[in-house]
Design a protein around this motif. Structure first.
Motif, mmCIF file in Angstrom:
data_model
loop_
_atom_site.group_PDB
_atom_site.id
_atom_site.type_symbol
_atom_site.label_atom_id
_atom_site.label_comp_id
_atom_site.label_asym_id
_atom_site.label_seq_id
_atom_site.Cartn_x
_atom_site.Cartn_y
_atom_site.Cartn_z
ATOM 1 N N UNK A 98 2.897 0.703 -3.010
ATOM 2 C CA UNK A 98 2.040 1.511 -3.882
ATOM 3 C C UNK A 98 0.588 1.432 -3.431
ATOM 4 N N UNK A 99 0.170 0.234 -3.038
ATOM 5 C CA UNK A 99 -1.211 0.065 -2.582
ATOM 6 C C UNK A 99 -1.467 0.859 -1.309
ATOM 7 N N UNK A 100 -0.445 0.925 -0.468
ATOM 8 C CA UNK A 100 -0.610 1.585 0.831
ATOM 9 C C UNK A 100 -0.480 3.092 0.730
ATOM 10 N N UNK A 101 0.441 3.573 -0.142
ATOM 11 C CA UNK A 101 0.746 5.012 -0.157
ATOM 12 C C UNK A 101 0.462 5.693 -1.488
ATOM 13 N N UNK A 102 -0.049 4.976 -2.466
ATOM 14 C CA UNK A 102 -0.339 5.603 -3.747
ATOM 15 C C UNK A 102 0.917 5.779 -4.576
ATOM 16 N N UNK A 103 0.941 6.824 -5.363
ATOM 17 C CA UNK A 103 2.079 7.072 -6.251
ATOM 18 C C UNK A 103 3.336 7.373 -5.435
ATOM 19 N N UNK A 104 4.416 6.727 -5.782
ATOM 20 C CA UNK A 104 5.690 6.900 -5.074
ATOM 21 C C UNK A 104 6.778 7.222 -6.095
ATOM 22 N N UNK A 105 7.605 8.196 -5.784
ATOM 23 C CA UNK A 105 8.777 8.498 -6.605
ATOM 24 C C UNK A 105 10.020 8.127 -5.806
ATOM 25 N N UNK A 106 10.910 7.347 -6.428
ATOM 26 C CA UNK A 106 12.163 6.953 -5.776
ATOM 27 C C UNK A 106 13.354 7.445 -6.562
ATOM 28 N N UNK A 107 14.358 7.846 -5.833
ATOM 29 C CA UNK A 107 15.659 8.170 -6.414
ATOM 30 C C UNK A 107 16.654 7.102 -5.972
ATOM 31 N N UNK A 108 17.295 6.490 -6.955
ATOM 32 C CA UNK A 108 18.303 5.481 -6.679
ATOM 33 C C UNK A 108 19.663 6.045 -7.075
ATOM 34 N N UNK A 109 20.509 6.281 -6.078
ATOM 35 C CA UNK A 109 21.820 6.882 -6.321
ATOM 36 C C UNK A 109 22.908 5.839 -6.150
ATOM 37 N N UNK A 110 23.683 5.631 -7.194
ATOM 38 C CA UNK A 110 24.744 4.624 -7.152
ATOM 39 C C UNK A 110 25.800 4.959 -6.107
ATOM 40 N N UNK A 111 26.273 3.933 -5.414
ATOM 41 C CA UNK A 111 27.405 4.047 -4.488
ATOM 42 C C UNK A 111 28.571 3.302 -5.129
ATOM 43 N N UNK A 112 29.668 4.020 -5.354
ATOM 44 C CA UNK A 112 30.799 3.474 -6.116
ATOM 45 C C UNK A 112 32.031 3.394 -5.226
ATOM 46 N N UNK A 113 32.793 2.340 -5.395
ATOM 47 C CA UNK A 113 34.024 2.141 -4.625
ATOM 48 C C UNK A 113 35.117 3.099 -5.087
ATOM 49 N N UNK A 114 35.747 3.765 -4.116
ATOM 50 C CA UNK A 114 36.949 4.554 -4.416
ATOM 51 C C UNK A 114 38.195 3.832 -3.908
ATOM 52 N N UNK A 115 38.033 3.106 -2.808
ATOM 53 C CA UNK A 115 39.115 2.296 -2.244
ATOM 54 C C UNK A 115 38.477 1.323 -1.260
ATOM 55 N N UNK A 116 39.300 0.557 -0.582
ATOM 56 C CA UNK A 116 38.754 -0.329 0.446
ATOM 57 C C UNK A 116 38.261 0.446 1.658
ATOM 58 N N UNK A 117 38.505 1.745 1.669
ATOM 59 C CA UNK A 117 38.148 2.535 2.850
ATOM 60 C C UNK A 117 37.277 3.737 2.498
ATOM 61 N N UNK A 118 36.793 3.808 1.251
ATOM 62 C CA UNK A 118 35.985 4.950 0.864
ATOM 63 C C UNK A 118 35.096 4.680 -0.335
ATOM 64 N N UNK A 119 34.040 5.496 -0.471
ATOM 65 C CA UNK A 119 33.099 5.397 -1.587
ATOM 66 C C UNK A 119 32.768 6.804 -2.072
ATOM 67 N N UNK A 120 32.138 6.887 -3.244
ATOM 68 C CA UNK A 120 31.580 8.160 -3.701
ATOM 69 C C UNK A 120 30.251 7.874 -4.381
ATOM 70 N N UNK A 121 29.416 8.916 -4.486
ATOM 71 C CA UNK A 121 28.090 8.769 -5.073
ATOM 72 C C UNK A 121 28.146 8.986 -6.573
ATOM 73 N N UNK A 122 27.433 8.141 -7.287
ATOM 74 C CA UNK A 122 27.420 8.214 -8.741
ATOM 75 C C UNK A 122 26.088 8.709 -9.269
ATOM 76 N N UNK A 123 25.659 8.116 -10.358
ATOM 77 C CA UNK A 123 24.466 8.543 -11.081
ATOM 78 C C UNK A 123 23.202 8.302 -10.262
ATOM 79 N N UNK A 124 22.229 9.216 -10.402
ATOM 80 C CA UNK A 124 20.936 9.072 -9.740
ATOM 81 C C UNK A 124 19.853 8.824 -10.772
#
Length: 638
Positions: A98-124
């Motif tokens: 914040x000190x270096x770049x001022x106001x920052x907006x971040x989006x945090x998108x959940x990564x959810x397990x679908x199986x041991x070999x796959x994931x899907x994106x959840x809430x942001x």
């Protein structure tokens, strides 16, 4: 004349006395040295009975090994610090960003397990400041400053799970429980000597914590699953339901295994399993993996999502953080979020150490910092900390040396107890220290973990137990046979070198290659037929003559042995190292040779591939993983 006559008896008496002295000394010598031999036999037998398995004296400065050591420079991750930091379940934009770049907006998108070999994106979630992890431990961070500069990464913390927090905790544990957290952190392919050589600061830190290092810890089989399945389940893979991928619908998912973390979870423990290298996972490379998530917190989901972005970062880094620190931090977050709950965590890291002897050294300072964090925050006051490995190096040049062969069989394994433990449980603690010099295996570690929940005292184990809790004294008479360690893997066996040009050795090598060709014959259309090229070394298991000839004790006190038994040797174990073509494969195998019918017996579990096979077995990679070590594909892809 009288003086002459008088002197004769004197001379005669001297002669008689001299003869008597000679006779006495002769008789005394016979009796003494005979008794000495009996005493020597008894002492040697007693020593043998006290410690059947003498651990090899490994030299940390062995010249054959030292030539493979290199100094590796520290990792150089991004100079600019990550814009986002995590503390337990809290995710926040850093003050520095914040000190270096001022106001920052971040989006945090959940990564959810679908199986041991796959994931899907959840809430942001969008934020200018901070957010709490709620649906998943893992998320994609996409941030932008008011000037338009962007930053993104794949990150891991620990969500605060209300259901877990609602569980009963320490008060629900059985009265016989030791009431301790269990934190196990493992590293792939580190012998005890390698850990000391490449992680000297970490080893010194463990010594300052009075860690007990198991110097006689011996592997049970080839590779990581054969080390960790017995440790986590108390069974070998062959004793459990079939979970191999290639068996298709006939195989079960590995959830069917009786994992020890399930026992802890039943009593309210928060459980976690961390493992990197998602493309070569312990339970997912050759086995079918987990159908449902195995533990409360499961880090594979992060690796499945993040692995495709690894090449976008500097080697072994994620942004400004080393990748190994991501896993180490995950354990820290669990202790932060669930500080008041009992915890069982098992972590296993392989990226740095599996393919390189030297690279693990870059983690030394970080591992020390990790240990300091747990100590400084008081977590070691109620935690059993285990730092360990599965086996020594299997593919590097060190493995081709005599000491390297022994080091493969003797991985690093240590336990650190709270400082109060030795005073509250002195007999169990002293047994543990004594057992550090005894023959121990993953079976024993599993039994020890079980006894943390159900501590049944100290005492003494027996030779008919395959698994003995390390809180109980392991008998000095314990052998590899008692511990169910195959001769091929037993580091405390005495081998006698054989002439590689002898008829017996050359015949064993030839029959071994025929055995391998028969094993892959079903896929002969894809795999080359192997031919014997060279024999590098051979040895015979040297039978202990005292074992063969000991019949019992010939005195009431059991001090003097009766070595009159006439047991004849009916078979012997021979170990040979050979190379084959095409492909330059190097194999080390053990075979039983039956003297009575002049026959060799070979088994696949007794075969080691001691050089890497890379992409030479791609034709069986997907459907016949068990053949990868032995198949050299006819169609070699460039």
């Amino acid at each position: 004349m009288r003086p002459l006559i008088r002197s004769f008896p004197v001379r005669l008496s001297k002669i008689v006395i001299g003869c008597c002295v000679i006779v006495f000394l002769t008789v005394f010598s016979i009796i003494y040295f005979s008794d000495y031999n009996f005493r020597l036999e008894a002492e040697l037998l007693t020593d043998y009975e006290e410690q059947v398995c003498h651990q090899p004296k490994l030299d940390i400065n062995n010249t054959e090994v030292l030539r493979f050591l290199k100094n590796v420079p520290p990792l150089e991750c991004d100079d600019e610090k990550d814009w986002v930091e995590i503390e337990g379940s809290t995710v926040r934009i850093t003050a520095e960003a914040k000190k270096k770049y001022g106001n920052i907006i971040c989006q945090f998108t959940d990564v959810v397990r679908s199986s041991d070999f796959g994931t899907f994106l959840g809430h942001t979630t969008k934020t200018h400041t901070e957010s709490e992890l709620e649906e998943s431990d893992f998320f994609r961070a996409n941030c932008e400053s008011e000037s338009g500069k962007k930053w993104e990464n794949r990150m891991a913390g620990i969500r605060l799970d209300a259901d877990i927090m609602g569980r009963v905790g320490w008060e629900y544990l059985p009265s016989e429980s030791l009431k301790l957290n269990v934190l196990i952190m493992g590293f792939d392919s580190l012998s005890r000597m390698t850990f000391m050589r490449k992680l000297p600061k970490s080893y010194q830190k463990l010594q300052s914590l009075d860690a007990i290092v198991l110097e006689g810890y011996n592997i049970l089989g080839d590779g990581t699953p054969q080390a960790l399945i017995p440790l986590l389940t108390g069974k070998t893979e062959l004793e459990l339901p079939d979970t191999r991928k290639r068996m298709g619908s006939r195989a079960s998912h590995v959830n069917v295994y009786p994992f020890v973390w399930n026992d802890f979870r039943k009593f309210g423990y928060v459980t976690a399993f961390m493992e990197d290298c998602p493309n070569a996972g312990i339970f997912t490379y050759r086995l079918k993996g987990f159908h449902t998530q195995p533990t409360d917190h499961y880090m594979r989901t992060w690796y499945i999502d993040a692995v495709d972005t690894f090449n976008e970062h500097k080697p072994y880094c994620m942004g400004s953080k080393p990748r190994h620190d991501v896993m180490l931090d995950y354990a820290r977050h669990i202790f932060t979020v669930y500080k008041s709950k009992p915890k069982f965590i098992f972590g296993f890291h392989g990226e740095l150490s599996h393919d390189s002897y030297n690279l693990i050294g870059v983690a030394d300072n970080d591992l020390v910092n990790w240990l300091n964090w747990f100590e400084n925050n008081g977590h070691l006051n109620d935690t059993i900390l285990v730092l360990m490995s599965d086996h020594g190096h299997r593919f590097t040049g060190i493995r081709s040396t005599q000491q390297g062969k022994l080091e493969e069989r003797l991985p690093f394994f240590s336990f650190t107890f709270p400082s109060w433990f030795k005073n509250k449980y002195p007999e169990a603690y002293n047994n543990f220290k004594e057992n550090s010099h005894r023959l121990t295996t993953p079976f024993d570690v599993h039994k020890t973990l079980k006894s943390i929940l159900n501590f049944d005292g100290a005492g003494v184990g027996t030779l008919d137990e395959r698994a003995i809790s390390l809180f109980k004294k392991i008998p000095k008479q314990r052998s590899c046979g008692d511990a169910e360690i195959e001769p091929h893997w037993c580091a405390c066996l005495m081998w006698q070198n054989l002439d590689i040009n002898s008829k017996q050795v050359r015949r064993a090598a030839a029959e071994f290659v025929n055995f391998l060709n028969a094993y892959v014959s079903e896929y002969s259309n894809a795999c080359h037929r192997l031919e014997l090229v060279d024999i590098f070394e051979a040895a015979r298991l040297l039978p202990n003559k005292r074992v063969l000839s000991f019949k019992g004790s010939s005195d009431a006190d059991g001090h003097i042995p009766d070595l009159t038994s006439k047991i004849r040797l009916s078979d012997e174990v021979i170990q040979v190292k050979v190379s084959t073509s095409p492909g330059g494969s190097i194999f080390e195998f053990s075979t039983i040779y039956y003297l009575n019918n002049d026959r060799f017996v070979f088994q696949i579990p007794d075969v080691s591939r001691t050089n890497a096979y890379g992409n030479t077995s791609l034709c069986v990679e997907n459907n016949q993983q068990d053949l990868r070590k032995f198949c050299y594909c006819k169609n070699q892809r460039k």
